[in-house]
Design a protein around this motif. Structure first.
Motif, PDB file in Angstrom:
ATOM      1  N   ALA A  47       0.840  -1.202   0.000  1.00 30.72           N
ATOM      2  CA  ALA A  47       0.000   0.000   0.000  1.00 30.72           C
ATOM      3  C   ALA A  47       0.872   1.248   0.000  1.00 30.72           C
ATOM      4  O   ALA A  47       0.587   2.216  -0.716  1.00 30.72           O
ATOM      5  CB  ALA A  47      -0.934  -0.009   1.205  1.00 30.72           C
ATOM      6  N   ARG A  48       1.948   1.226   0.786  1.00 27.24           N
ATOM      7  CA  ARG A  48       2.857   2.373   0.805  1.00 27.24           C
ATOM      8  C   ARG A  48       3.575   2.533  -0.532  1.00 27.24           C
ATOM      9  O   ARG A  48       3.770   3.646  -1.013  1.00 27.24           O
ATOM     10  CB  ARG A  48       3.854   2.242   1.948  1.00 27.24           C
ATOM     11  N   LEU A  49       3.943   1.404  -1.147  1.00 31.24           N
ATOM     12  CA  LEU A  49       4.591   1.452  -2.455  1.00 31.24           C
ATOM     13  C   LEU A  49       3.646   2.049  -3.508  1.00 31.24           C
ATOM     14  O   LEU A  49       4.058   2.883  -4.325  1.00 31.24           O
ATOM     15  CB  LEU A  49       5.026   0.047  -2.878  1.00 31.24           C
ATOM     16  N   LEU A  50       2.388   1.651  -3.480  1.00 36.08           N
ATOM     17  CA  LEU A  50       1.411   2.214  -4.413  1.00 36.08           C
ATOM     18  C   LEU A  50       1.243   3.710  -4.196  1.00 36.08           C
ATOM     19  O   LEU A  50       1.180   4.489  -5.148  1.00 36.08           O
ATOM     20  CB  LEU A  50       0.062   1.514  -4.270  1.00 36.08           C
ATOM     21  N   LYS A  51       1.182   4.111  -2.924  1.00 34.26           N
ATOM     22  CA  LYS A  51       1.033   5.541  -2.619  1.00 34.26           C
ATOM     23  C   LYS A  51       2.214   6.333  -3.154  1.00 34.26           C
ATOM     24  O   LYS A  51       2.040   7.358  -3.820  1.00 34.26           O
ATOM     25  CB  LYS A  51       0.904   5.747  -1.108  1.00 34.26           C
ATOM     26  N   TRP A  52       3.418   5.871  -2.907  1.00 31.72           N
ATOM     27  CA  TRP A  52       4.601   6.584  -3.385  1.00 31.72           C
ATOM     28  C   TRP A  52       4.706   6.527  -4.904  1.00 31.72           C
ATOM     29  O   TRP A  52       5.181   7.482  -5.532  1.00 31.72           O
ATOM     30  CB  TRP A  52       5.860   6.044  -2.715  1.00 31.72           C
ATOM     31  N   GLY A  53       4.261   5.444  -5.489  1.00 30.64           N
ATOM     32  CA  GLY A  53       4.240   5.352  -6.952  1.00 30.64           C
ATOM     33  C   GLY A  53       3.288   6.366  -7.561  1.00 30.64           C
ATOM     34  O   GLY A  53       3.605   7.013  -8.562  1.00 30.64           O
ATOM     35  N   LEU A  54       2.112   6.533  -6.949  1.00 30.59           N
ATOM     36  CA  LEU A  54       1.153   7.524  -7.439  1.00 30.59           C
ATOM     37  C   LEU A  54       1.680   8.944  -7.239  1.00 30.59           C
ATOM     38  O   LEU A  54       1.476   9.815  -8.088  1.00 30.59           O
ATOM     39  CB  LEU A  54      -0.199   7.351  -6.750  1.00 30.59           C
ATOM     40  N   LEU A  55       2.374   9.177  -6.136  1.00 30.80           N
ATOM     41  CA  LEU A  55       2.988  10.493  -5.921  1.00 30.80           C
ATOM     42  C   LEU A  55       4.080  10.759  -6.961  1.00 30.80           C
ATOM     43  O   LEU A  55       4.198  11.878  -7.472  1.00 30.80           O
ATOM     44  CB  LEU A  55       3.552  10.605  -4.508  1.00 30.80           C
ATOM     45  N   ALA A  56       4.861   9.735  -7.291  1.00 33.72           N
ATOM     46  CA  ALA A  56       5.896   9.894  -8.323  1.00 33.72           C
ATOM     47  C   ALA A  56       5.262  10.160  -9.683  1.00 33.72           C
ATOM     48  O   ALA A  56       5.744  11.007 -10.450  1.00 33.72           O
ATOM     49  CB  ALA A  56       6.780   8.650  -8.374  1.00 33.72           C
ATOM     50  N   LEU A  57       4.186   9.451  -9.987  1.00 34.04           N
ATOM     51  CA  LEU A  57       3.486   9.681 -11.247  1.00 34.04           C
ATOM     52  C   LEU A  57       2.905  11.090 -11.293  1.00 34.04           C
ATOM     53  O   LEU A  57       2.962  11.771 -12.320  1.00 34.04           O
ATOM     54  CB  LEU A  57       2.387   8.639 -11.434  1.00 34.04           C
ATOM     55  N   SER A  58       2.377  11.543 -10.173  1.00 31.80           N
ATOM     56  CA  SER A  58       1.859  12.901 -10.087  1.00 31.80           C
ATOM     57  C   SER A  58       2.975  13.916 -10.349  1.00 31.80           C
ATOM     58  O   SER A  58       2.779  14.895 -11.085  1.00 31.80           O
ATOM     59  CB  SER A  58       1.240  13.138  -8.706  1.00 31.80           C
ATOM     60  N   ALA A  59       4.133  13.687  -9.778  1.00 36.31           N
ATOM     61  CA  ALA A  59       5.268  14.588  -9.999  1.00 36.31           C
ATOM     62  C   ALA A  59       5.683  14.579 -11.467  1.00 36.31           C
ATOM     63  O   ALA A  59       5.997  15.629 -12.043  1.00 36.31           O
ATOM     64  CB  ALA A  59       6.438  14.187  -9.109  1.00 36.31           C
ATOM     65  N   GLY A  60       5.670  13.403 -12.083  1.00 32.81           N
ATOM     66  CA  GLY A  60       6.009  13.312 -13.502  1.00 32.81           C
ATOM     67  C   GLY A  60       5.032  14.078 -14.376  1.00 32.81           C
ATOM     68  O   GLY A  60       5.426  14.781 -15.315  1.00 32.81           O
ATOM     69  N   MET A  61       3.750  13.968 -14.081  1.00 27.68           N
ATOM     70  CA  MET A  61       2.737  14.701 -14.841  1.00 27.68           C
ATOM     71  C   MET A  61       2.872  16.210 -14.603  1.00 27.68           C
ATOM     72  O   MET A  61       2.688  17.003 -15.534  1.00 27.68           O
ATOM     73  CB  MET A  61       1.334  14.237 -14.463  1.00 27.68           C
ATOM     74  N   LEU A  62       3.203  16.596 -13.383  1.00 27.45           N
ATOM     75  CA  LEU A  62       3.411  18.010 -13.092  1.00 27.45           C
ATOM     76  C   LEU A  62       4.594  18.560 -13.900  1.00 27.45           C
ATOM     77  O   LEU A  62       4.501  19.630 -14.509  1.00 27.45           O
ATOM     78  CB  LEU A  62       3.645  18.225 -11.599  1.00 27.45           C
ATOM     79  N   LEU A  63       5.680  17.802 -13.932  1.00 28.51           N
ATOM     80  CA  LEU A  63       6.850  18.224 -14.698  1.00 28.51           C
ATOM     81  C   LEU A  63       6.529  18.322 -16.189  1.00 28.51           C
ATOM     82  O   LEU A  63       6.965  19.250 -16.869  1.00 28.51           O
ATOM     83  CB  LEU A  63       8.015  17.265 -14.466  1.00 28.51           C
ATOM     84  N   ARG A  64       5.751  17.375 -16.706  1.00 31.26           N
ATOM     85  CA  ARG A  64       5.369  17.429 -18.129  1.00 31.26           C
ATOM     86  C   ARG A  64       4.470  18.634 -18.395  1.00 31.26           C
ATOM     87  O   ARG A  64       4.595  19.300 -19.424  1.00 31.26           O
ATOM     88  CB  ARG A  64       4.673  16.134 -18.536  1.00 31.26           C
ATOM     89  N   GLY A  65       3.559  18.935 -17.484  1.00 29.55           N
ATOM     90  CA  GLY A  65       2.661  20.063 -17.679  1.00 29.55           C
ATOM     91  C   GLY A  65       3.394  21.390 -17.652  1.00 29.55           C
ATOM     92  O   GLY A  65       3.127  22.277 -18.464  1.00 29.55           O
ATOM     93  N   VAL A  66       4.329  21.531 -16.729  1.00 31.34           N
ATOM     94  CA  VAL A  66       5.115  22.764 -16.651  1.00 31.34           C
ATOM     95  C   VAL A  66       6.076  22.831 -17.835  1.00 31.34           C
ATOM     96  O   VAL A  66       6.245  23.868 -18.457  1.00 31.34           O
ATOM     97  CB  VAL A  66       5.876  22.839 -15.308  1.00 31.34           C
ATOM     98  N   GLY A  67       6.700  21.720 -18.158  1.00 28.00           N
ATOM     99  CA  GLY A  67       7.548  21.640 -19.339  1.00 28.00           C
ATOM    100  C   GLY A  67       8.992  21.980 -19.089  1.00 28.00           C
ATOM    101  O   GLY A  67       9.426  22.207 -17.965  1.00 28.00           O
ATOM    102  N   GLU A  68       9.722  22.054 -20.202  1.00 20.30           N
ATOM    103  CA  GLU A  68      11.152  22.313 -20.136  1.00 20.30           C
ATOM    104  C   GLU A  68      11.495  23.723 -20.615  1.00 20.30           C
ATOM    105  O   GLU A  68      12.640  24.033 -20.901  1.00 20.30           O
ATOM    106  CB  GLU A  68      11.925  21.254 -20.927  1.00 20.30           C
ATOM    107  N   PHE A  69      10.490  24.575 -20.744  1.00 20.28           N
ATOM    108  CA  PHE A  69      10.622  26.008 -21.005  1.00 20.28           C
ATOM    109  C   PHE A  69      11.089  26.374 -22.416  1.00 20.28           C
ATOM    110  O   PHE A  69      11.341  27.527 -22.690  1.00 20.28           O
ATOM    111  CB  PHE A  69      11.530  26.692 -19.975  1.00 20.28           C
ATOM    112  N   ARG A  70      11.207  25.391 -23.304  1.00 24.84           N
ATOM    113  CA  ARG A  70      11.581  25.737 -24.674  1.00 24.84           C
ATOM    114  C   ARG A  70      10.553  25.234 -25.676  1.00 24.84           C
ATOM    115  O   ARG A  70       9.987  26.015 -26.416  1.00 24.84           O
ATOM    116  CB  ARG A  70      12.955  25.184 -24.992  1.00 24.84           C
ATOM    117  N   TYR A  71      10.302  23.934 -25.722  1.00 18.32           N
ATOM    118  CA  TYR A  71       9.410  23.359 -26.725  1.00 18.32           C
ATOM    119  C   TYR A  71       8.123  22.774 -26.147  1.00 18.32           C
ATOM    120  O   TYR A  71       7.157  22.593 -26.871  1.00 18.32           O
ATOM    121  CB  TYR A  71      10.125  22.241 -27.497  1.00 18.32           C
ATOM    122  N   VAL A  72       8.126  22.408 -24.870  1.00 15.29           N
ATOM    123  CA  VAL A  72       7.023  21.671 -24.266  1.00 15.29           C
ATOM    124  C   VAL A  72       6.610  22.337 -22.963  1.00 15.29           C
ATOM    125  O   VAL A  72       7.454  22.808 -22.204  1.00 15.29           O
ATOM    126  CB  VAL A  72       7.452  20.206 -23.988  1.00 15.29           C
ATOM    127  N   GLY A  73       5.305  22.360 -22.684  1.00 15.65           N
ATOM    128  CA  GLY A  73       4.801  22.851 -21.407  1.00 15.65           C
ATOM    129  C   GLY A  73       4.151  24.217 -21.513  1.00 15.65           C
ATOM    130  O   GLY A  73       4.137  24.853 -22.563  1.00 15.65           O
TER     131      GLY A  73
END
Length: 118
Positions: free
Chosen positions: A58-84
């Motif tokens: 259960a803890r692994l799933l929770k941390w996995g979902l938090l990591a996925l959330s962070a990944g989606m946040l990074l994709r949404g914000v982008g890399e400031f040149r071509y994406v985001g």
């Protein structure tokens, strides 16, 4: 049929001066699809309370979902040149769709995943 078509291909990859920045491979695309499918399974397992809340799974799933959330946040914000949301190259079809659809979707998914994991 839809298989093998290239209808939306021009708006799916960032480009500069009409030239694609990268060419996605079939294996890379399959890996991304597999990771997204595994993420959906993780959400079902977490929200379905398939494991006791104090178990390591259960803890692994929770941390996995938090990591996925962070990944989606990074994709949404982008890399400031071509994406985001804060990209500087804005003239392509991809850039317009990224501003209208892709980045806001990633930010909403990030918020939803964070909410589910917390």
């Amino acid at each position: 049929m839809f298989w093998g078509g290239s209808t939306g291909f021009s708006s799916a990859i960032p480009e500069v001066d009409g030239r694609k920045l990268f060419q996605p491979s079939a294996i890379g695309t399959a890996i991304v699809a597999l990771l997204l499918a595994l993420s959906a399974v993780a959400i079902v397992l977490h929200e379905g309370r398939f494991f006791p809340e104090t178990s390591w799974l259960a803890r692994l799933l929770k941390w996995g979902l938090l990591a996925l959330s962070a990944g989606m946040l990074l994709r949404g914000v982008g890399e400031f040149r071509y994406v985001g949301l804060f990209k500087r190259v804005k003239g392509s079809r991809f850039a317009r769709n990224d501003t209208r659809f892709y980045s806001p979707l990633c930010l909403m998914l990030a918020a939803g995943l964070f909410y589910l994991a917390w």
